[in-house]
Motif scaffolding. Structure first.
Motif, PDB file in Angstrom:
ATOM      1  N   PRO A 178       0.808  -1.228   0.000  1.00  0.00           N
ATOM      2  CA  PRO A 178       0.000   0.000   0.000  1.00  0.00           C
ATOM      3  C   PRO A 178       0.838   1.272   0.000  1.00  0.00           C
ATOM      4  O   PRO A 178       0.317   2.354  -0.261  1.00  0.00           O
ATOM      5  CB  PRO A 178      -0.820  -0.120   1.283  1.00  0.00           C
ATOM      6  CG  PRO A 178      -0.009  -1.001   2.170  1.00  0.00           C
ATOM      7  CD  PRO A 178       0.654  -1.981   1.258  1.00  0.00           C
ATOM      8  N   ASN A 179       2.154   1.150   0.305  1.00  0.00           N
ATOM      9  CA  ASN A 179       3.030   2.327   0.336  1.00  0.00           C
ATOM     10  C   ASN A 179       4.457   1.862   0.075  1.00  0.00           C
ATOM     11  O   ASN A 179       4.736   0.667  -0.069  1.00  0.00           O
ATOM     12  CB  ASN A 179       2.912   3.072   1.668  1.00  0.00           C
ATOM     13  CG  ASN A 179       3.084   2.137   2.852  1.00  0.00           C
ATOM     14  OD1 ASN A 179       4.029   1.339   2.912  1.00  0.00           O
ATOM     15  ND2 ASN A 179       2.166   2.215   3.809  1.00  0.00           N
ATOM     16  N   TRP A 180       5.375   2.824   0.039  1.00  0.00           N
ATOM     17  CA  TRP A 180       6.762   2.493  -0.279  1.00  0.00           C
ATOM     18  C   TRP A 180       7.394   1.613   0.798  1.00  0.00           C
ATOM     19  O   TRP A 180       8.123   0.662   0.484  1.00  0.00           O
ATOM     20  CB  TRP A 180       7.579   3.774  -0.449  1.00  0.00           C
ATOM     21  CG  TRP A 180       7.357   4.427  -1.771  1.00  0.00           C
ATOM     22  CD1 TRP A 180       6.530   5.467  -2.051  1.00  0.00           C
ATOM     23  CD2 TRP A 180       7.951   4.060  -3.019  1.00  0.00           C
ATOM     24  NE1 TRP A 180       6.562   5.776  -3.386  1.00  0.00           N
ATOM     25  CE2 TRP A 180       7.436   4.935  -4.003  1.00  0.00           C
ATOM     26  CE3 TRP A 180       8.875   3.090  -3.400  1.00  0.00           C
ATOM     27  CZ2 TRP A 180       7.820   4.855  -5.342  1.00  0.00           C
ATOM     28  CZ3 TRP A 180       9.264   3.007  -4.732  1.00  0.00           C
ATOM     29  CH2 TRP A 180       8.736   3.880  -5.687  1.00  0.00           C
ATOM     30  N   ALA A 181       7.134   1.903   2.059  1.00  0.00           N
ATOM     31  CA  ALA A 181       7.721   1.110   3.138  1.00  0.00           C
ATOM     32  C   ALA A 181       7.286  -0.346   3.038  1.00  0.00           C
ATOM     33  O   ALA A 181       8.108  -1.269   3.154  1.00  0.00           O
ATOM     34  CB  ALA A 181       7.338   1.690   4.495  1.00  0.00           C
ATOM     35  N   ALA A 182       5.988  -0.571   2.789  1.00  0.00           N
ATOM     36  CA  ALA A 182       5.480  -1.935   2.678  1.00  0.00           C
ATOM     37  C   ALA A 182       6.029  -2.623   1.445  1.00  0.00           C
ATOM     38  O   ALA A 182       6.350  -3.824   1.466  1.00  0.00           O
ATOM     39  CB  ALA A 182       3.947  -1.908   2.645  1.00  0.00           C
ATOM     40  N   ALA A 183       6.145  -1.892   0.328  1.00  0.00           N
ATOM     41  CA  ALA A 183       6.666  -2.475  -0.906  1.00  0.00           C
ATOM     42  C   ALA A 183       8.111  -2.937  -0.720  1.00  0.00           C
ATOM     43  O   ALA A 183       8.498  -4.023  -1.181  1.00  0.00           O
ATOM     44  CB  ALA A 183       6.575  -1.470  -2.049  1.00  0.00           C
ATOM     45  N   LEU A 184       8.920  -2.143  -0.045  1.00  0.00           N
ATOM     46  CA  LEU A 184      10.308  -2.535   0.170  1.00  0.00           C
ATOM     47  C   LEU A 184      10.428  -3.703   1.145  1.00  0.00           C
ATOM     48  O   LEU A 184      11.242  -4.609   0.950  1.00  0.00           O
ATOM     49  CB  LEU A 184      11.134  -1.349   0.673  1.00  0.00           C
ATOM     50  CG  LEU A 184      11.829  -0.557  -0.435  1.00  0.00           C
ATOM     51  CD1 LEU A 184      10.886   0.427  -1.098  1.00  0.00           C
ATOM     52  CD2 LEU A 184      13.066   0.151   0.070  1.00  0.00           C
ATOM     53  N   THR A 185       9.619  -3.673   2.199  1.00  0.00           N
ATOM     54  CA  THR A 185       9.681  -4.739   3.196  1.00  0.00           C
ATOM     55  C   THR A 185       9.210  -6.078   2.636  1.00  0.00           C
ATOM     56  O   THR A 185       9.681  -7.138   3.054  1.00  0.00           O
ATOM     57  CB  THR A 185       8.819  -4.362   4.417  1.00  0.00           C
ATOM     58  OG1 THR A 185       9.271  -3.109   4.950  1.00  0.00           O
ATOM     59  CG2 THR A 185       8.912  -5.425   5.504  1.00  0.00           C
ATOM     60  N   SER A 186       8.307  -6.043   1.652  1.00  0.00           N
ATOM     61  CA  SER A 186       7.653  -7.265   1.175  1.00  0.00           C
ATOM     62  C   SER A 186       8.593  -8.270   0.517  1.00  0.00           C
ATOM     63  O   SER A 186       8.275  -9.456   0.445  1.00  0.00           O
ATOM     64  CB  SER A 186       6.532  -6.901   0.186  1.00  0.00           C
ATOM     65  OG  SER A 186       7.080  -6.381  -1.030  1.00  0.00           O
TER      66      SER A 186
END
Length: 309
Positions: free
Chosen positions: A241-249
């Motif tokens: 849903p956001n950049w932080a989540a995209a990188l963590t995924s």
């Protein structure tokens, strides 16, 4: 060649030092710890000014002494107090003098734990450096004897981004560090604001994923043809849903670095981060190696020279 680490007088730069140690061990390089005495230039004969300059020099030496204690005996290390008009200028001068392979700096003192926060020195370096600049997240630590477990190249779909992937593959092959390609597709706020359904949004992300995989397949074929041999290469697509989540995924190893290319908005030689690159940098859970365009072009030239040899 050396890994240069900036140690600010009177500040805790242990995260940058520990990262420098990991890089020096992983790339079989020496380590150069540098503290810039920025008040020592230009020289001034005024007694009070001279006393203050002497004080700053003493603080810089003390900071380097503390940093040196963090470096294990297996790493060849030099410590330098360098007078310059500014910390940024001083670090770049030393980097040129010692033929630095990487220049490592820490996050701003008020940064979030585990994230990279740019300060005045790191921001200045990103706009003037001609070599890769490595940014350590606040609180970065590594186990004794640690080496890099993986190098991830961030791919955006541009031709200069493809050069970055090529460069990361070369670094991987030369150092024996595993390598992967990653691209990030956070769900856009614009799509959410427009009340676009999840099915349509998922379709856009799926289409982007197909494009990235097609492009990276072509890049990997080029790498094979150039006989770079980085080993088995993984391709990861980060969404959320956001950049932080995209990188963590996509998951990260410990320790790992991400290579991030500068934007075409900058001058030919220097680093300039575009909006996407800035968001990746700010939300990265691992250290980031920001590579200027000149360095990426150099990687490509080395690869083709190798293929012609």
């Amino acid at each position: 060649m050396s890994i240069v680490v900036g140690v600010a007088p009177g500040q805790d730069d242990s995260s940058a030092v520990e990262l420098g140690v990991v890089l020096a061990r992983s790339y079989s390089k020496s380590l150069t710890l540098v503290s810039v005495s920025s008040t020592a230039w230009p020289p001034n004969r005024d007694k009070i000014d001279a006393e203050f300059q002497s004080y700053i020099h003493t603080v810089a030496e003390a900071s380097l002494s503390q940093a040196r204690e963090l470096v294990p005996d297996d790493i060849e290390t030099e410590v330098i107090v360098h007078p310059a008009r500014s910390s940024r200028r001083g670090l770049l001068e030393v980097s040129r003098r010692v033929g630095a392979y990487r220049l490592v700096v820490g996050s701003a003192a008020d940064g979030r734990e585990g994230r990279i926060t740019l300060g005045s020195v790191s921001t200045g370096l990103l706009h003037s450096a001609e070599l890769p600049v490595v940014l350590a997240p606040e609180g970065f630590r590594a186990e004794a004897g640690a080496k890099l477990q993986r190098i991830t190249a961030a791919y955006s779909g541009s031709s200069t981004s493809a050069d970055l992937v090529l460069g990361a593959a070369m670094v991987s092959a030369e150092s024996g560090v595993p390598f992967r390609i990653a691209s990030f597709a956070p769900r856009s706020r614009v799509l959410s604001a427009a009340s676009i359904g999840l099915d349509v949004e998922a379709g856009i992300v799926d289409e982007w994923t197909k494009v990235v995989r097609h492009d990276t397949d072509e890049i990997l074929c080029s790498i094979d043809e150039l006989d770079i041999s980085p080993g088995e290469t993984e391709v990861a697509i980060g969404t959320g849903p956001n950049w932080a989540a995209a990188l963590t995924s996509i998951g990260w190893k410990d320790p790992e670095v991400m290579m991030l290319g500068s934007s075409g908005l900058g001058t030919l030689k220097r680093v300039s981060l575009g909006s996407h690159a800035t968001r990746i940098l700010q939300n990265s859970p691992v250290p980031v190696v920001v590579v200027p365009r000149r360095a990426k072009a150099g990687y490509a030239a080395q690869a083709f020279d190798r293929a012609d040899a």
